[in-house]
Write a protein that holds these residues in place. Structure first.
Motif, PDB file in Angstrom:
ATOM      1  N   ASP A 192      -8.755   1.456  -2.228  1.00 22.74           N
ATOM      2  CA  ASP A 192      -8.440   2.816  -2.636  1.00 22.74           C
ATOM      3  C   ASP A 192      -9.052   3.071  -4.017  1.00 22.74           C
ATOM      4  O   ASP A 192      -9.653   2.183  -4.619  1.00 22.74           O
ATOM      5  N   ALA A 214       0.829  -1.210   0.000  1.00 23.67           N
ATOM      6  CA  ALA A 214       0.000   0.000   0.000  1.00 23.67           C
ATOM      7  C   ALA A 214       0.863   1.259   0.000  1.00 23.67           C
ATOM      8  O   ALA A 214       0.535   2.249  -0.664  1.00 23.67           O
ATOM      9  N   VAL A 215       1.984   1.226   0.716  1.00 23.44           N
ATOM     10  CA  VAL A 215       2.903   2.370   0.737  1.00 23.44           C
ATOM     11  C   VAL A 215       3.554   2.540  -0.639  1.00 23.44           C
ATOM     12  O   VAL A 215       3.658   3.658  -1.158  1.00 23.44           O
ATOM     13  N   CYS A 216       3.971   1.436  -1.250  1.00 22.57           N
ATOM     14  CA  CYS A 216       4.614   1.480  -2.570  1.00 22.57           C
ATOM     15  C   CYS A 216       3.655   2.004  -3.639  1.00 22.57           C
ATOM     16  O   CYS A 216       4.070   2.691  -4.579  1.00 22.57           O
ATOM     17  N   ARG A 217       2.372   1.678  -3.510  1.00 22.25           N
ATOM     18  CA  ARG A 217       1.378   2.064  -4.512  1.00 22.25           C
ATOM     19  C   ARG A 217       1.142   3.577  -4.583  1.00 22.25           C
ATOM     20  O   ARG A 217       0.475   4.056  -5.511  1.00 22.25           O
ATOM     21  N   LYS A 218       1.678   4.315  -3.647  1.00 23.99           N
ATOM     22  CA  LYS A 218       1.511   5.768  -3.689  1.00 23.99           C
ATOM     23  C   LYS A 218       2.282   6.387  -4.843  1.00 23.99           C
ATOM     24  O   LYS A 218       1.993   7.502  -5.274  1.00 23.99           O
ATOM     25  N   ASN A 219       3.296   5.667  -5.354  1.00 28.04           N
ATOM     26  CA  ASN A 219       4.026   6.113  -6.540  1.00 28.04           C
ATOM     27  C   ASN A 219       3.397   5.470  -7.773  1.00 28.04           C
ATOM     28  O   ASN A 219       3.179   4.257  -7.804  1.00 28.04           O
ATOM     29  N   ASP A 233      -4.387   8.658 -16.343  1.00 25.30           N
ATOM     30  CA  ASP A 233      -3.202   8.468 -15.497  1.00 25.30           C
ATOM     31  C   ASP A 233      -2.087   7.730 -16.236  1.00 25.30           C
ATOM     32  O   ASP A 233      -0.912   7.878 -15.897  1.00 25.30           O
ATOM     33  N   ARG A 236       3.160   1.465  -8.716  1.00 30.23           N
ATOM     34  CA  ARG A 236       1.790   0.936  -8.788  1.00 30.23           C
ATOM     35  C   ARG A 236       1.552   0.202 -10.109  1.00 30.23           C
ATOM     36  O   ARG A 236       0.957  -0.879 -10.133  1.00 30.23           O
ATOM     37  N   SER A 293      -7.576  -2.947  -6.277  1.00 29.53           N
ATOM     38  CA  SER A 293      -7.977  -1.819  -5.426  1.00 29.53           C
ATOM     39  C   SER A 293      -9.156  -2.226  -4.567  1.00 29.53           C
ATOM     40  O   SER A 293      -9.228  -1.909  -3.374  1.00 29.53           O
TER      41      SER A 293
END
Length: 316
Positions: free
Chosen positions: A254, A18-23, A261, A27, A248
């Protein structure tokens, strides 16, 4: 084979992922790993997702580990390998993995870069070479339908690449950090892996769920068709967006990515057109060597022709 297993916990993996998916790029690489299981059921072709950048320490290899952790042990030397392998080895590995992603690191290890288009075509085609058996007859021909996730210090394609090769690759220019705090992330991924892919496939096999995936894929395909991206690029991007929407909902709760995108990472018909690329190559070369067209240039510069601000006149 032994690396495809579960270790740790799904919750531990989800926390790190989940932290990695912020980029966005991290993602998309994670999406590509899940999308591998959708290639054959949705009737699409294998395709590459290639992360490149000359800057070290941006997290490209950790992103590969993230993609691997969906299915298997992400430690180096287990599931994923480098490009320092033969074409036959890559083909047999792809055939063995079949629907799981083929993951390769360090494109710069390829010795014959001039003929690398051949490797792109063969892996993206999903069918191995036909070979004779020593005892007569034919060997079994390997087949696969998956995504191919790669990294390197350079793009996978260049001016001399064929349009078909460029069309089969989504290239991500990782000139900025895509996964921060790499050592901690890689350590966490090595503690928790193998659960998400298993759960994803089990979910797809339940009644009606593959129809949900197919409907999402068709909707994203229609959206991306409105852009100037090519048909094959649209197919690959729609598959990534479908995987993103499904995971997701299934794992991260999320908002899924939208077509806009990913649109900037896709190739258009102009990017593929050989004449356009040749013209751009020539004009770039002439601009870099403008001194060769200046009659007032002092010194021993060889004259290539004249430039009248509208045309270059090149000595044949």
């Amino acid at each position: 084979f032994t690396s495809v297993k579960e270790h740790g916990s799904l919750e531990g993996w989800k926390e790190t992922a989940a932290v990695c998916r912020k980029n966005l790029y991290a993602r998309l690489v994670l999406d590509a790993s899940f999308a591998s299981a959708l290639v054959q059921p949705l009737g699409t072709l294998p395709f590459f997702v290639h992360m490149w950048g000359s800057k070290s320490g941006t997290g490209k290899t950790v992103a590969l580990m993230l993609a691997t952790s969906v299915w298997a042990n992400p430690k180096k030397g287990n599931y994923w390998s480098t490009f320092d392998s033969t074409g036959v080895g890559q083909e047999l590995t792809a055939g063995f993995l079949n629907s799981m992603p083929l993951i390769l690191d360090e494109l710069q290890l390829v010795k014959d870069k001039k003929n690398f288009d051949k490797t792109i075509y063969s892996l993206a085609e999903g069918v191995g070479r036909t070979r004779g058996a020593k005892t007569g007859g034919l060997q079994n021909t390997a087949t696969w339908g998956n995504t191919i996730i790669t990294t390197g210090e350079m793009p996978m394609t260049g001016f001399s690449s064929g349009a078909g090769a460029i069309n089969r690759i989504i290239e991500l220019n990782c000139n900025k950090t895509i996964i921060a705090n790499g050592p901690n992330v890689s350590a966490a991924l090595c503690r928790h892996y193998g659960f998400a892919g298993h759960e994803f496939v089990e979910w797809l096999q339940k009644d009606g769920n593959m129809a949900i995936a197919e409907k999402a894929f068709n909707l994203y395909s229609e959206e991306l068709a409105k852009t100037d991206a090519t048909e094959k690029q649209t197919m690959a991007a729609a598959l990534l967006l479908t995987a993103d929407a499904l995971i997701s909902s299934l794992f991260f709760e999320d908002k899924p990515l939208k077509a806009e995108d990913i649109a900037s990472a896709l190739k258009s018909d102009d990017d593929l057109d050989l004449c356009t690329r040749a013209y751009e190559f020539i004009t770039s070369k002439l601009a870099m060597n403008s001194r060769h067209f200046d009659p007032d240039n002092e010194g021993n510069t060889e004259m290539w022709g004249l430039d009248d601000d509208e045309y270059y006149y090149i000595i044949r």
